[in-house]
Design a protein around this motif. Structure first.
Motif, mmCIF file in Angstrom:
data_model
loop_
_atom_site.group_PDB
_atom_site.id
_atom_site.type_symbol
_atom_site.label_atom_id
_atom_site.label_comp_id
_atom_site.label_asym_id
_atom_site.label_seq_id
_atom_site.Cartn_x
_atom_site.Cartn_y
_atom_site.Cartn_z
ATOM 1 N N LEU A 130 13.330 6.944 -12.402
ATOM 2 C CA LEU A 130 13.253 5.941 -11.448
ATOM 3 C C LEU A 130 13.816 4.793 -10.682
ATOM 4 O O LEU A 130 12.432 4.293 -9.232
ATOM 5 C CB LEU A 130 11.753 4.750 -12.392
ATOM 6 C CG LEU A 130 10.868 5.451 -13.332
ATOM 7 C CD1 LEU A 130 9.848 4.441 -13.822
ATOM 8 C CD2 LEU A 130 9.739 6.369 -12.494
ATOM 9 N N ALA A 131 14.820 4.044 -10.896
ATOM 10 C CA ALA A 131 15.324 3.830 -9.962
ATOM 11 C C ALA A 131 16.013 4.578 -8.917
ATOM 12 O O ALA A 131 15.946 4.320 -7.543
ATOM 13 C CB ALA A 131 16.617 3.509 -10.941
ATOM 14 N N ILE A 132 16.166 5.992 -9.080
ATOM 15 C CA ILE A 132 16.369 7.200 -7.909
ATOM 16 C C ILE A 132 14.992 7.024 -6.959
ATOM 17 O O ILE A 132 15.176 7.214 -5.655
ATOM 18 C CB ILE A 132 16.893 8.568 -8.497
ATOM 19 C CG1 ILE A 132 18.323 7.796 -9.279
ATOM 20 C CG2 ILE A 132 16.430 8.710 -7.767
ATOM 21 C CD1 ILE A 132 18.768 9.004 -10.225
ATOM 22 N N LEU A 133 14.286 7.491 -7.835
ATOM 23 C CA LEU A 133 13.065 7.377 -6.449
ATOM 24 C C LEU A 133 13.342 6.181 -5.568
ATOM 25 O O LEU A 133 12.524 6.005 -4.709
ATOM 26 C CB LEU A 133 11.440 7.286 -8.042
ATOM 27 C CG LEU A 133 11.426 8.968 -7.770
ATOM 28 C CD1 LEU A 133 10.160 9.067 -9.004
ATOM 29 C CD2 LEU A 133 10.960 9.869 -6.938
ATOM 30 N N ALA A 134 12.816 4.947 -6.612
ATOM 31 C CA ALA A 134 13.200 3.832 -5.374
ATOM 32 C C ALA A 134 13.601 3.621 -4.240
ATOM 33 O O ALA A 134 13.303 2.872 -3.411
ATOM 34 C CB ALA A 134 12.997 2.436 -6.866
ATOM 35 N N ALA A 135 15.537 4.465 -4.888
ATOM 36 C CA ALA A 135 15.834 5.109 -3.201
ATOM 37 C C ALA A 135 15.442 5.011 -2.385
ATOM 38 O O ALA A 135 16.146 4.994 -1.217
ATOM 39 C CB ALA A 135 17.417 4.511 -4.474
ATOM 40 N N ASP A 163 1.148 -1.158 0.211
ATOM 41 C CA ASP A 163 -0.036 -0.219 -0.145
ATOM 42 C C ASP A 163 0.967 1.009 -0.012
ATOM 43 O O ASP A 163 0.602 2.403 0.752
ATOM 44 C CB ASP A 163 -0.978 -0.216 0.574
ATOM 45 C CG ASP A 163 -2.050 1.664 0.743
ATOM 46 O OD1 ASP A 163 -2.313 1.672 0.093
ATOM 47 O OD2 ASP A 163 -3.310 1.517 2.590
ATOM 48 N N GLN A 164 1.856 0.940 -0.860
ATOM 49 C CA GLN A 164 2.958 2.582 -0.609
ATOM 50 C C GLN A 164 3.153 2.223 -2.529
ATOM 51 O O GLN A 164 3.121 1.235 -2.643
ATOM 52 C CB GLN A 164 3.887 2.551 0.317
ATOM 53 C CG GLN A 164 3.814 2.000 0.902
ATOM 54 C CD GLN A 164 4.713 1.997 2.137
ATOM 55 O OE1 GLN A 164 5.731 2.547 1.707
ATOM 56 N NE2 GLN A 164 5.155 1.463 3.588
ATOM 57 N N TRP A 165 3.141 3.686 -2.700
ATOM 58 C CA TRP A 165 3.800 3.701 -3.986
ATOM 59 C C TRP A 165 4.752 3.471 -4.281
ATOM 60 O O TRP A 165 5.774 2.490 -5.383
ATOM 61 C CB TRP A 165 3.615 5.159 -4.813
ATOM 62 C CG TRP A 165 2.466 5.485 -5.875
ATOM 63 C CD1 TRP A 165 1.761 5.971 -5.007
ATOM 64 C CD2 TRP A 165 2.042 4.301 -6.551
ATOM 65 N NE1 TRP A 165 0.122 6.184 -5.580
ATOM 66 C CE2 TRP A 165 0.610 5.011 -6.628
ATOM 67 C CE3 TRP A 165 2.184 3.973 -7.859
ATOM 68 C CZ2 TRP A 165 -0.089 5.091 -7.758
ATOM 69 C CZ3 TRP A 165 1.579 3.451 -9.057
ATOM 70 C CH2 TRP A 165 0.220 4.243 -9.402
ATOM 71 N N GLN A 166 6.047 3.458 -3.170
ATOM 72 C CA GLN A 166 7.512 2.855 -2.970
ATOM 73 C C GLN A 166 8.210 2.046 -3.307
ATOM 74 O O GLN A 166 8.171 1.562 -4.489
ATOM 75 C CB GLN A 166 8.015 4.111 -2.493
ATOM 76 C CG GLN A 166 9.772 3.978 -2.717
ATOM 77 C CD GLN A 166 10.791 4.562 -1.698
ATOM 78 O OE1 GLN A 166 10.564 3.901 -0.582
ATOM 79 N NE2 GLN A 166 11.608 4.861 -1.785
ATOM 80 N N THR A 167 7.025 0.766 -2.486
ATOM 81 C CA THR A 167 7.036 -0.446 -2.845
ATOM 82 C C THR A 167 6.667 -1.013 -4.348
ATOM 83 O O THR A 167 7.263 -2.126 -4.797
ATOM 84 C CB THR A 167 6.532 -1.220 -2.027
ATOM 85 O OG1 THR A 167 6.901 -0.538 -0.412
ATOM 86 C CG2 THR A 167 6.305 -2.110 -1.878
ATOM 87 N N SER A 168 5.573 -0.262 -4.011
ATOM 88 C CA SER A 168 5.082 -0.900 -5.203
ATOM 89 C C SER A 168 5.369 -1.166 -7.022
ATOM 90 O O SER A 168 6.081 -1.851 -8.284
ATOM 91 C CB SER A 168 3.763 -0.561 -5.921
ATOM 92 O OG SER A 168 2.468 -0.857 -5.338
ATOM 93 N N THR A 194 15.728 -3.858 3.504
ATOM 94 C CA THR A 194 16.872 -3.778 3.814
ATOM 95 C C THR A 194 17.981 -3.280 2.788
ATOM 96 O O THR A 194 18.374 -2.444 3.086
ATOM 97 C CB THR A 194 17.529 -4.975 4.862
ATOM 98 O OG1 THR A 194 17.854 -5.904 4.108
ATOM 99 C CG2 THR A 194 16.093 -4.512 5.391
ATOM 100 N N THR A 195 17.335 -4.048 1.334
ATOM 101 C CA THR A 195 18.345 -4.166 0.521
ATOM 102 C C THR A 195 18.102 -3.160 -0.808
ATOM 103 O O THR A 195 19.265 -2.686 -1.633
ATOM 104 C CB THR A 195 19.103 -5.353 -0.117
ATOM 105 O OG1 THR A 195 18.074 -5.906 -0.556
ATOM 106 C CG2 THR A 195 19.908 -6.182 0.550
ATOM 107 N N ALA A 196 16.749 -3.257 -0.858
ATOM 108 C CA ALA A 196 15.893 -2.155 -1.753
ATOM 109 C C ALA A 196 17.292 -0.585 -1.852
ATOM 110 O O ALA A 196 17.102 -0.307 -3.563
ATOM 111 C CB ALA A 196 14.679 -2.165 -1.833
ATOM 112 N N PRO A 197 17.050 0.078 -1.062
ATOM 113 C CA PRO A 197 18.032 1.557 -1.302
ATOM 114 C C PRO A 197 18.941 1.577 -2.484
ATOM 115 O O PRO A 197 19.061 1.801 -3.185
ATOM 116 C CB PRO A 197 17.623 2.423 -0.440
ATOM 117 C CG PRO A 197 17.048 1.410 0.620
ATOM 118 C CD PRO A 197 17.039 0.213 -0.086
ATOM 119 N N THR A 198 20.049 0.622 -1.659
ATOM 120 C CA THR A 198 20.835 0.256 -2.187
ATOM 121 C C THR A 198 20.875 -0.755 -3.890
ATOM 122 O O THR A 198 22.111 0.332 -5.076
ATOM 123 C CB THR A 198 22.095 -0.483 -1.428
ATOM 124 O OG1 THR A 198 22.273 0.170 0.243
ATOM 125 C CG2 THR A 198 23.266 -0.746 -2.260
ATOM 126 N N ALA A 199 20.246 -1.571 -3.609
ATOM 127 C CA ALA A 199 20.410 -2.151 -5.325
ATOM 128 C C ALA A 199 20.140 -1.145 -6.239
ATOM 129 O O ALA A 199 19.720 -0.692 -7.272
ATOM 130 C CB ALA A 199 18.962 -3.253 -5.095
#
Length: 146
Positions: free
Chosen positions: A140-145, A26-31, A89-94
């Motif tokens: 989009l990758a930067i937004l995901a981070a 239920d969050q845009w960033q996770t989606s 935990t690794t999503a921002p770095t990835a």
């Protein structure tokens, strides 16, 4: 076109699933992370598909060594990055690593467009479109981070 369709469809499906009650989604960033993971799994996998591999090797700028190895390495990194996006935990770095990988791979896109190298029998994507796609994916990758 398949990467954009995959990214968009999976992101929206994940977001809809979250909206319908799956609280972790239920969050845009996770989606967005899930959509990017699907896209990078797709693009990373095709590095090893017979139908695409030869053309991808030809995309590598002629002044770079070991084009086949570079295609293998970038495919592995895309798949690893996709997995990393799915672990909170690794999503921002990835995501940052994938943005950097996209920037590093951009010369191959320029090379393919300028030399008019088709991919799996489809005409080469023009440089302007490739550039716009790459900018979108990096943003989009930067937004995901974040």
């Amino acid at each position: 076109m398949a990467p954009i369709i995959t990214l968009t469809a999976v992101t929206l499906l994940a977001r809809l699933t979250g909206h319908l009650g799956a609280d972790p989604l239920d969050q845009w960033q996770t989606s967005l992370r899930i959509g990017l993971a699907a896209m990078f799994l797709l693009t990373g996998t095709v590095h090893f598909a017979h139908k695409f591999r030869h053309d991808m090797i030809r995309m590598i700028p002629e002044n770079l060594p070991a084009p086949a190895a570079l295609v293998t390495i970038t495919g592995i990194l895309e798949i690893a990055g996709a997995a990393g996006l799915l672990i909170p935990t690794t999503a921002p770095t990835a995501a940052i690593c994938l943005a950097l990988l996209l920037a590093a791979m951009f010369p191959a896109n320029v090379s393919a467009a300028r030399r008019n190298i088709p991919l799996a029998g489809k005409p080469a994507t023009p440089l302007g479109i490739r550039t716009a796609e790459q900018i979108l994916f990096i943003a989009l990758a930067i937004l995901a981070a974040l």
